[in-house]
Motif scaffolding. Sequence first.
Motif, mmCIF file in Angstrom:
data_model
loop_
_atom_site.group_PDB
_atom_site.id
_atom_site.type_symbol
_atom_site.label_atom_id
_atom_site.label_comp_id
_atom_site.label_asym_id
_atom_site.label_seq_id
_atom_site.Cartn_x
_atom_site.Cartn_y
_atom_site.Cartn_z
ATOM 1 N N GLU A 88 0.806 -1.222 0.000
ATOM 2 C CA GLU A 88 0.000 0.000 0.000
ATOM 3 C C GLU A 88 0.831 1.259 0.000
ATOM 4 O OE1 GLU A 88 -3.982 -1.625 2.204
ATOM 5 O OE2 GLU A 88 -2.319 -0.973 3.464
ATOM 6 N N GLN A 89 0.267 2.269 -0.642
ATOM 7 C CA GLN A 89 0.878 3.591 -0.595
ATOM 8 C C GLN A 89 -0.173 4.660 -0.337
ATOM 9 O OE1 GLN A 89 1.727 4.419 -5.183
ATOM 10 N NE2 GLN A 89 3.049 2.774 -4.457
ATOM 11 N N LEU A 90 0.288 5.735 0.312
ATOM 12 C CA LEU A 90 -0.571 6.880 0.594
ATOM 13 C C LEU A 90 -0.476 7.824 -0.595
ATOM 14 C CD1 LEU A 90 -2.269 8.203 2.880
ATOM 15 C CD2 LEU A 90 -0.149 9.345 3.607
ATOM 16 N N ILE A 91 -1.634 8.224 -1.106
ATOM 17 C CA ILE A 91 -1.639 9.108 -2.280
ATOM 18 C C ILE A 91 -2.596 10.276 -2.041
ATOM 19 C CG2 ILE A 91 -1.036 7.266 -3.919
ATOM 20 C CD1 ILE A 91 -4.072 7.204 -4.678
ATOM 21 N N ARG A 92 -2.431 11.310 -2.828
ATOM 22 C CA ARG A 92 -3.402 12.407 -2.792
ATOM 23 C C ARG A 92 -4.599 12.042 -3.655
ATOM 24 N NH1 ARG A 92 -0.847 16.338 -0.159
ATOM 25 N NH2 ARG A 92 1.420 16.188 -0.324
ATOM 26 N N GLU A 93 -5.755 12.424 -3.167
ATOM 27 C CA GLU A 93 -6.967 12.168 -3.945
ATOM 28 C C GLU A 93 -7.008 13.153 -5.114
ATOM 29 O OE1 GLU A 93 -10.576 12.597 -1.679
ATOM 30 O OE2 GLU A 93 -11.664 11.357 -3.123
ATOM 31 N N VAL A 94 -7.150 12.629 -6.308
ATOM 32 C CA VAL A 94 -7.248 13.494 -7.490
ATOM 33 C C VAL A 94 -8.500 13.110 -8.272
ATOM 34 C CG1 VAL A 94 -4.732 13.770 -7.679
ATOM 35 C CG2 VAL A 94 -5.870 11.969 -9.010
ATOM 36 N N GLU A 95 -8.879 14.012 -9.178
ATOM 37 C CA GLU A 95 -10.000 13.705 -10.074
ATOM 38 C C GLU A 95 -9.369 13.121 -11.337
ATOM 39 O OE1 GLU A 95 -12.753 17.114 -10.503
ATOM 40 O OE2 GLU A 95 -12.491 16.761 -12.631
ATOM 41 N N ILE A 96 -9.536 11.820 -11.498
ATOM 42 C CA ILE A 96 -8.846 11.142 -12.603
ATOM 43 C C ILE A 96 -9.401 11.627 -13.949
ATOM 44 C CG2 ILE A 96 -8.627 8.879 -13.770
ATOM 45 C CD1 ILE A 96 -6.631 9.030 -11.555
ATOM 46 N N ILE A 97 -8.514 12.003 -14.843
ATOM 47 C CA ILE A 97 -8.910 12.360 -16.207
ATOM 48 C C ILE A 97 -9.076 11.037 -16.969
ATOM 49 C CG2 ILE A 97 -8.098 13.486 -18.336
ATOM 50 C CD1 ILE A 97 -6.749 15.562 -16.422
ATOM 51 N N PRO A 98 -10.213 10.837 -17.624
ATOM 52 C CA PRO A 98 -10.506 9.487 -18.153
ATOM 53 C C PRO A 98 -9.748 9.156 -19.439
ATOM 54 C CG PRO A 98 -12.285 10.965 -18.731
ATOM 55 C CD PRO A 98 -11.321 11.780 -17.909
ATOM 56 N N LEU A 99 -8.427 9.339 -19.381
ATOM 57 C CA LEU A 99 -7.595 9.061 -20.554
ATOM 58 C C LEU A 99 -6.411 8.204 -20.155
ATOM 59 C CD1 LEU A 99 -7.370 12.683 -22.024
ATOM 60 C CD2 LEU A 99 -8.794 10.814 -22.912
ATOM 61 N N GLU A 100 -6.067 7.229 -20.980
ATOM 62 C CA GLU A 100 -4.809 6.520 -20.819
ATOM 63 C C GLU A 100 -3.845 7.198 -21.787
ATOM 64 O OE1 GLU A 100 -5.168 2.255 -20.948
ATOM 65 O OE2 GLU A 100 -6.250 2.371 -19.041
ATOM 66 N N VAL A 101 -2.759 7.707 -21.248
ATOM 67 C CA VAL A 101 -1.788 8.425 -22.073
ATOM 68 C C VAL A 101 -0.641 7.466 -22.343
ATOM 69 C CG1 VAL A 101 -0.318 10.465 -22.209
ATOM 70 C CG2 VAL A 101 -2.431 10.531 -20.845
ATOM 71 N N CYS A 102 -0.451 7.151 -23.613
ATOM 72 C CA CYS A 102 0.554 6.151 -23.957
ATOM 73 C C CYS A 102 1.688 6.840 -24.715
ATOM 74 C CB CYS A 102 -0.132 5.076 -24.793
ATOM 75 S SG CYS A 102 0.994 3.873 -25.415
ATOM 76 N N VAL A 103 2.919 6.622 -24.277
ATOM 77 C CA VAL A 103 4.084 7.195 -24.958
ATOM 78 C C VAL A 103 4.890 6.042 -25.540
ATOM 79 C CG1 VAL A 103 6.104 8.691 -24.752
ATOM 80 C CG2 VAL A 103 4.140 9.059 -23.251
ATOM 81 N N ARG A 104 5.225 6.169 -26.818
ATOM 82 C CA ARG A 104 5.962 5.090 -27.489
ATOM 83 C C ARG A 104 7.283 5.598 -28.047
ATOM 84 N NH1 ARG A 104 2.323 0.909 -28.700
ATOM 85 N NH2 ARG A 104 0.132 1.523 -28.503
ATOM 86 N N ASN A 105 8.335 4.821 -27.802
ATOM 87 C CA ASN A 105 9.655 5.130 -28.361
ATOM 88 C C ASN A 105 10.045 4.130 -29.436
ATOM 89 O OD1 ASN A 105 10.197 7.293 -26.413
ATOM 90 N ND2 ASN A 105 10.245 5.627 -24.911
ATOM 91 N N VAL A 106 9.553 2.924 -29.313
ATOM 92 C CA VAL A 106 9.878 1.807 -30.207
ATOM 93 C C VAL A 106 8.546 1.148 -30.576
ATOM 94 C CG1 VAL A 106 11.069 -0.429 -30.320
ATOM 95 C CG2 VAL A 106 12.099 1.447 -29.018
ATOM 96 N N ALA A 107 8.399 0.727 -31.819
ATOM 97 C CA ALA A 107 7.142 0.099 -32.236
ATOM 98 C C ALA A 107 6.936 -1.234 -31.520
ATOM 99 C CB ALA A 107 7.143 -0.116 -33.745
ATOM 100 N N ALA A 108 5.716 -1.451 -31.036
ATOM 101 C CA ALA A 108 5.345 -2.731 -30.408
ATOM 102 C C ALA A 108 3.837 -2.751 -30.241
ATOM 103 C CB ALA A 108 6.030 -2.897 -29.052
ATOM 104 N N GLY A 109 3.328 -3.904 -29.861
ATOM 105 C CA GLY A 109 1.930 -4.034 -29.467
ATOM 106 C C GLY A 109 0.952 -3.509 -30.496
ATOM 107 N N SER A 110 -0.033 -2.710 -30.014
ATOM 108 C CA SER A 110 -1.131 -2.293 -30.885
ATOM 109 C C SER A 110 -0.658 -1.357 -32.001
ATOM 110 C CB SER A 110 -2.253 -1.644 -30.080
ATOM 111 O OG SER A 110 -1.838 -0.414 -29.546
ATOM 112 N N LEU A 111 0.427 -0.615 -31.779
ATOM 113 C CA LEU A 111 0.942 0.259 -32.856
ATOM 114 C C LEU A 111 1.460 -0.589 -34.015
ATOM 115 C CD1 LEU A 111 2.008 3.466 -33.371
ATOM 116 C CD2 LEU A 111 4.141 2.208 -33.324
#
Length: 265
Positions: A88-111
């Motif tokens: 477990e970790q203690l975190i600040r409560e935030v309002e989650i933005i409903p986006l998964e932000v994906c950063v790619r450097n090398v081609a793989a997976g769905s790309l």
Amino acid sequence: MDFTKQRYTPMSRRRRIYEGKAKVLYEGPEPGTLIQHFKDDATAFNAKKHQVIEGKGVLNNRISEYVFQHLNDIGVPTHFIRRLNMREQLIREVEIIPLEVCVRNVAAGSLSTRLGIEEGTQLPRSIIEFYYKNDQLNDPMVSEEHITAFGWATPQEIDDIMSLAIRVNDFLSGLFLGVGIRLVDFKMETGRLWENDLMRIVVADEISPDSCRLWDIKSNEKLDKDRFRRDLGGLLEAYTEVAKRLGIMSEGERPQGTGPVLVKS
Ligand code: TMP
Ligand code: ASP
């Protein structure tokens, strides 16, 4: 605020706020805080595939703590306050933005699948993609047009999210390169953190081998959740290797658990 003096409330007495596929969020000891609990569940393909891999949650808690603490230390704002215990970790409560932000450097997976680019091909530059977080829709890829038109984030927030994503990518790429690992791609989430009337976007959720593609520089061996997605086996050993290389676990420590347990869905 001094969070170090808070008494630890046993799990059973805490109010559960949200349960996801790999984590549970509980009410925190102070207003504006939550406790993020890492489970051992591994899912893929929108939870169509599911296993419990004993010890995974412990490793992800430690690895994510390491990443988020370092991000905080270099001035990249995150929700992370501190680790409480093995899971477990203690975190600040935030309002989650409903986006998964994906950063790619090398081609793989769905790309690679979508655009027919061979896995392992270095991309001409880092590419940022957005996916709408919605299990019923299978997290579809969306453009900035969709994000602003449907009000998921404002243009200014998208700018902030993209600059955070670039900073996290630069930090993670260097961190992993230093321990002989290539950061192929990763997913991060962001949230709105309110401090009085001021709001800023911070990095939220987790960053661990569950949400990154990590390949050994020399052998290209996969040290991430693709071991589970692609039935390669040895997930716990791979995550342990990442933790060891980052200096989180000492050489002598062994991964916990007896091996994967199949969960019927
Ligand atoms: P993808 O190639 O399957 O789109 O995945 C890109 C990256 O995002 C990869 O590092 C795995 C991560 N990821 C998640 O963390 N959660 C998800 O639900 C998916 C689909 C990918
Ligand atoms: N986390 C997603 C799921 O459960 C998919 C993935 O990571 O591949 O289904």
